[in-house]
Design an enzyme around this catalytic site. Sequence first.
Site, short mmCIF file in Angstrom:
data_model
loop_
_atom_site.label_atom_id
_atom_site.label_comp_id
_atom_site.label_asym_id
_atom_site.label_seq_id
_atom_site.Cartn_x
_atom_site.Cartn_y
_atom_site.Cartn_z
N SER B 51 8.87 -24.10 -29.14
CA SER B 51 8.21 -25.28 -28.76
C SER B 51 8.18 -25.89 -30.41
CB SER B 51 6.81 -25.06 -28.44
OG SER B 51 6.13 -24.30 -29.66
N CYS B 174 -0.98 -28.87 -32.92
CA CYS B 174 0.04 -29.60 -32.35
C CYS B 174 0.80 -28.94 -31.13
CB CYS B 174 1.29 -29.47 -33.37
SG CYS B 174 0.71 -30.61 -34.55
N CYS B 317 -18.50 -9.81 -20.59
CA CYS B 317 -18.37 -8.38 -20.47
C CYS B 317 -19.57 -7.98 -19.68
CB CYS B 317 -18.43 -7.95 -22.06
SG CYS B 317 -19.84 -8.15 -22.90
#
Lengths: 84, 362
Positions: B51, B174, B317
Site C-alpha cells: 500500500s 494515509c 473484557c
Amino acid sequence: MESTTTGSTIRVIAFGKAVEIINANSLTVEGMTDVNALKDWLSINFPGISELKISIAVNQKVVSQNRLFENGDEVALLPPFSGG
Amino acid sequence: MGFGNEGQQKLNSASVLVIGAGGLGCPALLYLAAAGVGKIGVVDGDVVDISNLNRQVLYGESDVGKSKVGVAVERIRQKYYNIAVEGYEQFIDNSNAIALISKYDVVLDCCDNFSTRYLVNDACVLLNKPLVYGAIYQYEGQVSVFNVQDLNGIAHNYRDLFPDPPDAGQIPNCNDTGVLGVLPGIIGTLQATEAIKLIVGLGNILCGKMLYYNLLDQRFNELAIDKNPVSDQKIPASQIEFQDRDYRITCAAVKNIDWDKALEMFFLNPELTAFVDVREKDELPKIEAVPCLALPLSSIAQQINCLLPYENVLVFCKSGLRSDKAVMQLQQADPFRKYYSILGGIMNNLSPNNNKPYAKEV
C-alpha cells in the site's frame, strides 16, 4: 466603553479535518465578537471541532490568545496534520 | 548556474537527517542526494508494504517486506557513489533521538505520527537544530522551518502552533484515508527545497510561517506563526528530562465508552467497527449479539493486523480493566484507529448479555 455585543461578520476558512466537520471550505459567520466566541459557536454548531486541538489564524496570522474581530476578518481553522 | 561552486561546496560538506522514509521521506531523500548533500542519514524502522507504493517512490513491488531504510540506502548508493549515506533501521525515540540528531546539521521531519513529531520537535529545540517540518492530510499539506530565526530574530517550533498533541486516533494516517501519491511528493520536495536553501544560504526560508498547500484547488496559503506563550513550558527543560518523558503516553489517553454508545456506534457503521474481546479464549460467557474478534490481552500485540480493516475498535473484557490495558497497547502500536474501552465489561448491566433490547427494535 464601546459595545461589541453586535459582533462582526467574519469569513471562516477551514483546513484539513475541519473541512469535513463544517462540510465546507469556508463559511461566513455574523455577529461574532472574538476568537473565544467563535470557538463556542463552533463547538455548538460543529461539535467535532472541539475534539480537534485546532489553532486559529486571523488574517493570516496564527493567534494564541483571544482577540476581538472586525468586520471582514478572515479566520482560519487549523487542525494539526500528522500524515507522511 | 544556480548557486555555483560555493553553494555546491556547502552542500557537499553538509549533513541532513531524514526522519521517516515514507511518502515525504522518499522524494526528499532523492532530491537531497541529487543535490549533492555530502552526508545523508535516514531513520525508519518500518518495512515496505504494497500500500506504500503509490507514494513511496524509492520502492517497488520487489521490495515489499524489505526494510525501507535498507532499500533506500541501497538505491541512493547505487545512484551516487560519493555520498555518505547512513541508514538507521529503527524508529526514533527518546533514547536515541539526541544522539542521532546531534550528528547532523539539518533535520527533516518526514514521519507520519504525532508522537514522533512532538519528540523530534522537542529534541531539535533542545539541540537548537534547524528542523524542516512537513505533514499531509488527505489533499492538503504543510511545510515550515523550525528553530531558525525569522526577520524579527524569533525562532519558532511546532509547539507554537500546537502546544499539546491531539488525542491518539483523532487523525487517521494515509493508509486509512488514501492520499494521492503526488501530495507527499510535493510536500517532501518542498522540504528538500528548504533544506537545500538553508544549507546554501539561498532565498527566504519558511521560518516563522507555515505554508499550506491544497491539491484540489492548487492553492498555497502562508500563515505567520505567533510565539505561543505556553510553548516553552511544554518542552522538556533538559536532555535528561527529554529522555525521561514518555511521548507515547502523552499522546494516548484511554477513551471509555458505555455499552449503549458502543452498540450504537457499531450499528451505525458495522463494516468499520469491531468489537474486540480481550479475555482469554476459555472465558465465558461469550457475547453472541454482535460479531466479536477474540484477541486475548496476552497475545494482542501479535494480532494487531486483524484490526487493520476497522476505524473504530471497541474493546471489552470481564470488568473493564484489561480492556483499558489493551487500548493503551493498541494506541501505542497503531495510533491511527479509534479505540474505546467499554466501561464495566460484560459484567456491566448494559452489556448485550444482560440487556436484551440492544438491537434497536422500534
